[in-house]
Design a protein around this motif. Structure first.
Motif, mmCIF file in Angstrom:
data_model
loop_
_atom_site.group_PDB
_atom_site.id
_atom_site.type_symbol
_atom_site.label_atom_id
_atom_site.label_comp_id
_atom_site.label_asym_id
_atom_site.label_seq_id
_atom_site.Cartn_x
_atom_site.Cartn_y
_atom_site.Cartn_z
ATOM 1 N N GLU A 39 -41.556 -12.810 -15.353
ATOM 2 C CA GLU A 39 -40.240 -12.532 -15.926
ATOM 3 C C GLU A 39 -40.356 -11.613 -17.138
ATOM 4 O O GLU A 39 -39.541 -10.698 -17.317
ATOM 5 N N SER A 41 -28.270 -8.459 -3.942
ATOM 6 C CA SER A 41 -27.815 -9.092 -5.175
ATOM 7 C C SER A 41 -27.928 -10.610 -5.110
ATOM 8 O O SER A 41 -27.739 -11.287 -6.107
ATOM 9 N N ASP A 68 -33.391 -11.631 -17.228
ATOM 10 C CA ASP A 68 -32.620 -10.913 -18.248
ATOM 11 C C ASP A 68 -31.203 -10.630 -17.740
ATOM 12 O O ASP A 68 -30.659 -9.543 -17.914
ATOM 13 N N GLY A 69 -30.609 -11.627 -17.052
ATOM 14 C CA GLY A 69 -29.263 -11.515 -16.535
ATOM 15 C C GLY A 69 -29.133 -10.782 -15.216
ATOM 16 O O GLY A 69 -28.023 -10.642 -14.705
ATOM 17 N N ARG A 70 -30.241 -10.348 -14.653
ATOM 18 C CA ARG A 70 -30.211 -9.601 -13.383
ATOM 19 C C ARG A 70 -30.659 -10.495 -12.231
ATOM 20 O O ARG A 70 -31.519 -11.356 -12.416
ATOM 21 N N PRO A 71 -30.097 -10.284 -11.016
ATOM 22 C CA PRO A 71 -30.494 -11.135 -9.887
ATOM 23 C C PRO A 71 -31.945 -10.893 -9.495
ATOM 24 O O PRO A 71 -32.432 -9.764 -9.490
ATOM 25 N N ALA A 72 -32.616 -11.975 -9.157
ATOM 26 C CA ALA A 72 -34.021 -11.900 -8.774
ATOM 27 C C ALA A 72 -34.302 -12.968 -7.730
ATOM 28 O O ALA A 72 -33.528 -13.917 -7.556
ATOM 29 N N HIS A 73 -35.417 -12.800 -7.034
ATOM 30 C CA HIS A 73 -35.806 -13.789 -6.024
ATOM 31 C C HIS A 73 -37.249 -14.207 -6.253
ATOM 32 O O HIS A 73 -38.145 -13.371 -6.341
ATOM 33 N N ARG A 107 -32.981 -16.709 -8.751
ATOM 34 C CA ARG A 107 -33.363 -16.636 -10.152
ATOM 35 C C ARG A 107 -32.602 -15.491 -10.802
ATOM 36 O O ARG A 107 -32.018 -14.629 -10.120
ATOM 37 N N THR A 108 -32.620 -15.454 -12.128
ATOM 38 C CA THR A 108 -32.162 -14.275 -12.852
ATOM 39 C C THR A 108 -33.253 -13.884 -13.844
ATOM 40 O O THR A 108 -33.978 -14.733 -14.365
ATOM 41 N N ASP A 139 -31.609 -5.765 -7.762
ATOM 42 C CA ASP A 139 -30.459 -4.871 -7.940
ATOM 43 C C ASP A 139 -30.856 -3.403 -8.096
ATOM 44 O O ASP A 139 -30.119 -2.624 -8.692
ATOM 45 N N LEU A 143 -37.059 -8.207 -8.528
ATOM 46 C CA LEU A 143 -35.722 -7.819 -8.976
ATOM 47 C C LEU A 143 -34.957 -7.278 -7.773
ATOM 48 O O LEU A 143 -35.495 -6.498 -6.976
#
Length: 358
Positions: free
Chosen positions: A339, A283, A290-295, A287-288, A307, A305
Motif C-alpha cells: 500500500e 473500479s 489512498d482512497g483509490r479502488p484496489a484488489h 481494498r482501497t 483505476d 490499483l
C-alpha cells in the motif's frame, strides 16, 4: 512449473535441513529469469487484448500465468520517436568507472549510438550486479548485451532459447564468437576494458550483424533507467534494487518493473503493463489505497490499483514462487508495504509517450 522454478525447487530441497544464503538464491534466480519475465508479461498482453479482460490476470512467480502469445502491436510502425533512456548527467560511463557497473538500479553505465541502433529494453539488477540492454541495428534481429564486473555471473545467467529452452553459454571473454543452440544464434564474450565483462547474444543472425551491434555500443556515457513508473514512497529500510523497461512496442504498449529490496533477502516487485488496446479500467475491488479502488489477491500476495485506464499496476509482496517453500530466513514484505508503494506511485498522463516520463 517453469525451468526457473525447477532450479529453485532443487536448490531448496538440497538445502532443506541447513542454512540458505537467501540473497544468493534471489540474486541467481533474478539473473536467470529476468529475460523470461518481461517476455512472458509482454506475451500476456495478447490474451488480455483479444478476450477483453479488464482485470489483472493471476501471476505465477513473476510471469503472467497461462497466457501464451505475443503483443499484437509489436510489429506496428511507431508513430512517436523511439524510446531512449535519458543521460545521467554528471555520472561517468563504464569506461571511466568500471567499478560502478551493476551497483545502482537508477543508472546504466553504457549506451547506444542511436543513429545506428534502437533501444528495445533496458534492465539493471543490483542483486545480480548486471546491466542489460536489448536493441536492434538497422531493423535487424535483436541483440542482447549483458555487462557485469563478474565473468562468472554472466556465465551463470544463461539465455532464453527457442520456446521454453534455457541455454547456458559459458564464454572465455576473449573476444571469440561461438554458436548458440540450434537456431543459428551467436554469442560473443569480451572485456571492453579491465574490470568489466560483456556478453552479446542473438538467437538468429550472422557474425556481421553481431559485429554491427557491438559497434553501436558506447561506454563513455551513462543513462538513467527511465520507466513510466515512479515511486515517491518506499517502505522503511527498503531500496530500489532493480529497474527494467520493455519499450519495444512503444507507443502502443510498454511494460516496466521496479524491484524493491530490504535486508539480505526480502524482495517486492512493482509492475506496470500498459496496452493501448486494453479497454477501460476496473473500479470494483476489495481494498482501497489512498482512497483509490484496489484488489488484494491474498493467496498470491499481490495488490493491484484498479483505476488506471488501459494499464495494470501491481505490487507483488509475497514469496514470488507459489508451490515452493521460502528458504529459511526469508522475510516477505507485507500488504501494508505494498500500500505504501502504490500510494506513492506516479504515472505520466500518456504512458505510450517516453518524452512524458520525466
Amino acid at each position: 512449473m517453469t525451468d526457473l522454478d525447477q532450479r529453485i525447487t532443487s536448490t531448496l530441497r538440497e538445502r532443506a535441513k541447513g542454512e540458505i544464503d537467501t540473497r544468493r538464491l534471489l540474486r541467481a534466480a533474478r539473473a536467470r529469469g529476468h529475460r523470461r519475465q518481461l517476455r512472458r508479461r509482454a506475451a500476456a498482453g495478447t490474451a488480455l487484448t483479444l478476450v477483453g479482460v479488464l482485470g489483472f490476470v493471476g501471476v505465477t512467480g513473476t510471469d503472467f500465468a497461462g497466457l501464451p502469445g505475443r503483443l499484437p502491436w509489436i510489429a506496428t510502425t511507431p508513430t512517436v520517436a523511439p524510446a531512449v533512456p535519458p543521460r545521467a548527467d554528471g555520472v561517468p560511463g563504464a569506461a571511466q568507472r568500471p567499478d560502478l557497473v551493476g551497483t545502482d538500479a537508477r543508472v546504466l553505465h553504457l549506451s547506444l549510438d542511436t543513429s545506428q541502433a534502437r533501444y528495445l529494453r533496458w534492465d539493471i539488477n543490483v542483486y545480480a550486479e548486471v546491466e542489460s540492454i536489448r536493441f536492434s541495428v538497422a531493423g535487424e534481429l535483436p541483440v542482447v548485451v549483458d555487462v557485469s564486473r563478474s565473468a562468472e555471473q554472466l556465465n551463470n545467467m544463461g539465455i532464453d532459447g527457442p520456446g521454453s529452452q534455457w541455454i547456458r553459454v559459458p564464454l572465455a571473454f576473449d573476444g571469440g564468437v561461438q554458436p548458440v543452440g540450434a537456431t543459428g544464434g551467436l554469442a560473443k564474450g569480451w572485456q571492453p576494458f579491465p574490470g568489466v565483462y560483456a556478453r552479446a547474444t542473438m538467437l538468429v543472425g550472422d557474425r556481421a550483424a553481431l559485429d554491427r551491434a557491438v559497434d553501436a555500443l558506447r561506454w563513455n556515457e551513462a543513462r538513467r533507467c527511465e520507466a513510466p513508473l515512479r515511486l515517491t514512497t518506499l517502505p522503511k529500510d527498503a531500496t530500489v534494487v532493480g529497474c527494467k523497461a520493455d519499450v519495444s512496442a512503444v507507443p502502443n504498449g510498454v511494460t516496466a518493473e521496479l524491484t524493491i529490496g530490504r535486508g539480505e533477502s526480502s524482495v517486492m516487485y512493482v509492475r506496470l503493463m500498459y496496452g493501448a488496446q486494453i479497454a477501460g479500467s476496473r473500479s470494483d475491488g476489495n481494498r482501497t489505497v489512498d482512497g483509490r479502488p484496489a484488489h488484494l489477491d491474498d493467496k498470491r500476495g499481490q495488490l493491484e490499483l484498479l483505476d488506471i485506464p488501459k494499464a495494470h499496476l501491481v505490487a507483488q509482496f509475497g514469496w514470488p514462487w507459489p508451490g515452493v517453500d521460502p528458504p529459511k530466513g526469508y522475510v516477505s514484505f507485507t500488504e501494508a508495504d505494498a500500500e505504501t508503494l502504490l500510494a506513492g506511485a506516479r504515472l505520466p498522463e500518456e504512458l505510450g509517450r517516453p518524452d512524458t516520463w520525466k
